[in-house]
Enzyme design. Structure first.
Site, PDB file in Angstrom:
ATOM      1  N   ASP A 257       0.874  -1.180   0.000  1.00  0.00           N
ATOM      2  CA  ASP A 257       0.000   0.000   0.000  1.00  0.00           C
ATOM      3  C   ASP A 257       0.905   1.222   0.000  1.00  0.00           C
ATOM      4  O   ASP A 257       2.100   1.128   0.292  1.00  0.00           O
ATOM      5  CB  ASP A 257      -0.887  -0.006   1.261  1.00  0.00           C
ATOM      6  N   SER A 258       0.316   2.366  -0.289  1.00  0.00           N
ATOM      7  CA  SER A 258       1.077   3.609  -0.239  1.00  0.00           C
ATOM      8  C   SER A 258       1.507   3.925   1.196  1.00  0.00           C
ATOM      9  O   SER A 258       2.437   4.693   1.401  1.00  0.00           O
ATOM     10  CB  SER A 258       0.212   4.746  -0.764  1.00  0.00           C
TER      11      SER A 258
ATOM     12  N   CYS B 228      -4.532  -1.109  -1.978  1.00  0.00           N
ATOM     13  CA  CYS B 228      -4.567   0.341  -2.116  1.00  0.00           C
ATOM     14  C   CYS B 228      -5.535   0.676  -3.246  1.00  0.00           C
ATOM     15  O   CYS B 228      -5.322   0.241  -4.389  1.00  0.00           O
ATOM     16  CB  CYS B 228      -3.154   0.826  -2.451  1.00  0.00           C
TER      17      CYS B 228
ATOM     18  N   GLU C  87      -3.935   8.804   9.109  1.00  0.00           N
ATOM     19  CA  GLU C  87      -2.493   8.639   9.374  1.00  0.00           C
ATOM     20  C   GLU C  87      -2.068   9.462  10.597  1.00  0.00           C
ATOM     21  O   GLU C  87      -1.080   9.148  11.237  1.00  0.00           O
ATOM     22  CB  GLU C  87      -1.659   9.018   8.136  1.00  0.00           C
TER      23      GLU C  87
ATOM     24  N   CYS D  57     -10.931   3.032  -0.292  1.00  0.00           N
ATOM     25  CA  CYS D  57      -9.550   3.313   0.087  1.00  0.00           C
ATOM     26  C   CYS D  57      -9.299   2.523   1.359  1.00  0.00           C
ATOM     27  O   CYS D  57     -10.150   2.501   2.264  1.00  0.00           O
ATOM     28  CB  CYS D  57      -9.400   4.812   0.336  1.00  0.00           C
TER      29      CYS D  57
ATOM     30  N   HIS E 213      -7.558   2.976   3.834  1.00  0.00           N
ATOM     31  CA  HIS E 213      -7.458   3.708   5.105  1.00  0.00           C
ATOM     32  C   HIS E 213      -8.830   3.879   5.774  1.00  0.00           C
ATOM     33  O   HIS E 213      -8.919   4.098   6.976  1.00  0.00           O
ATOM     34  CB  HIS E 213      -6.884   5.112   4.891  1.00  0.00           C
TER      35      HIS E 213
HETATM   36  N1  DGL Z   1      -4.422   3.508   0.890  1.00  0.00           N
HETATM   37  C1  DGL Z   1      -4.580   4.389  -0.240  1.00  0.00           C
HETATM   38  C2  DGL Z   1      -5.776   3.927  -1.044  1.00  0.00           C
HETATM   39  O1  DGL Z   1      -6.346   2.899  -0.727  1.00  0.00           O
HETATM   40  C3  DGL Z   1      -4.796   5.814   0.146  1.00  0.00           C
HETATM   41  C4  DGL Z   1      -3.626   6.565   0.595  1.00  0.00           C
HETATM   42  C5  DGL Z   1      -2.989   7.387  -0.502  1.00  0.00           C
HETATM   43  O2  DGL Z   1      -3.540   8.394  -0.960  1.00  0.00           O
HETATM   44  O3  DGL Z   1      -1.904   7.024  -0.851  1.00  0.00           O
HETATM   45  O4  DGL Z   1      -6.161   4.572  -1.991  1.00  0.00           O
END
Ligand code: DGL
Length: 271
Positions: A10-11, A73, A152, A186, A188
């Protein structure tokens, strides 16, 4: 049977919500996780940069000798070209397909809301897959760029007034539109699930992209004969691209009851 680990990336740390679910369904599997904590967020960046980052993340995981890759992600899943994914030496899945399927199965009034990063919503990825499955669907999509920094930075405690305000700002139009299903597009966002659910109301079904993807990946691994045959004792190794100092604390939040596994910093730009 294949003893190699499953690769997840993931990012940042949001993808750990998918790891949490993966551990529930496949407790005997070993996992290698990469979180690009040094370059998060991806969701506000342009397509070329996101694809370049995704390629590096995938190259790193391949070097760890993984047998299957999950892009946990929404942003990468919506941007990384499927033709490229099909040519990888191991099977690859993002979160869009399984999540779209779950939303189509859940909706009764055929009004589906999608929330995600700016890049995810701009790509139209979820909407395209859902329309293929259910052409008569009405889709209401909304980018929620402030959700990732809120998560975050730990602003997800129930009732947090700042987060509550921003949820109302982003989601009022979806609520007014009468969606009965809302995709948390997403990884998160599951940390905001309770507050989002409270705002949308109990009748709105929330689809957690990490959760349904973990379930779909487990089924795919089984179909492909790639499971390792163990039912417990799976290990986890975590890699990040920024300092791993407060990783334990954050990882605990994202992973829930599961704690453990080493964490190491890598220079992702060299891959
Ligand atoms: N976890 C990323 C997603 O699912 C979001 C975080 C990001 O913007 O990098 O899109």
């Amino acid at each position: 049977m294949d003893p190699r680990p499953i690769g997840v990336f993931d990012s940042g740390l949001g993808g750990l919500t998918a790891v949490r679910q993966l551990r529930r369904v496949l407790p005997g599997e070993d996992i290698v996780y990469f979180g690009d904590t040094g370059r998060v967020p991806y969701g506000s960046r342009g397509r070329d940069i996101i694809v370049q980052y995704a390629r590096q993340d995938i190259r790193f995981l391949l070097q760890q000798d993984v047998k299957f890759i999950i892009a946990a992600c929404g942003t990468v899943s919506s941007t990384y070209p499927p033709e490229e994914a099909a040519k990888l030496p191991v099977p690859f899945t993002g979160v869009v397909g399984a999540t779209a399927r779950a939303a189509v199965d859940a909706t009764r009034n055929k009004k589906v809301g999608i929330i995600g990063t700016a890049a995810t919503v701009r790509s139209g990825s979820y909407a395209a897959v859902i329309r293929d499955m259910m052409p008569e669907v009405e889709i209401f999509a909304r980018a929620c760029p402030m959700f990732v920094p809120l998560v975050e930075n730990g602003y997800f405690n129930d009732g947090n007034p700042v987060t509550k305000l921003i949820i109302a700002e982003y989601l009022q139009e979806l609520k007014d539109a009468g969606v009965d299903t809302l995709i948390l597009g997403c990884t998160h966002y599951p940390l905001l699930k309770k507050m989002i659910g409270d705002f949308m109301g109990g009748d709105v079904h929330l689809v957690d992209s990490g959760k349904v993807t973990a379930q779909a990946a487990a089924a795919a691994l089984d179909d492909l004969g790639l499971l390792n045959g163990k039912t417990s004792g799976g290990t986890a190794k975590y890699f990040v691209s920024d300092t791993p100092d407060n990783f334990d604390e954050l990882a605990h939040t994202f992973l829930g009851e599961y704690a453990g596994g080493t964490v190491e910093r890598i220079a992702i730009e060299t891959y």
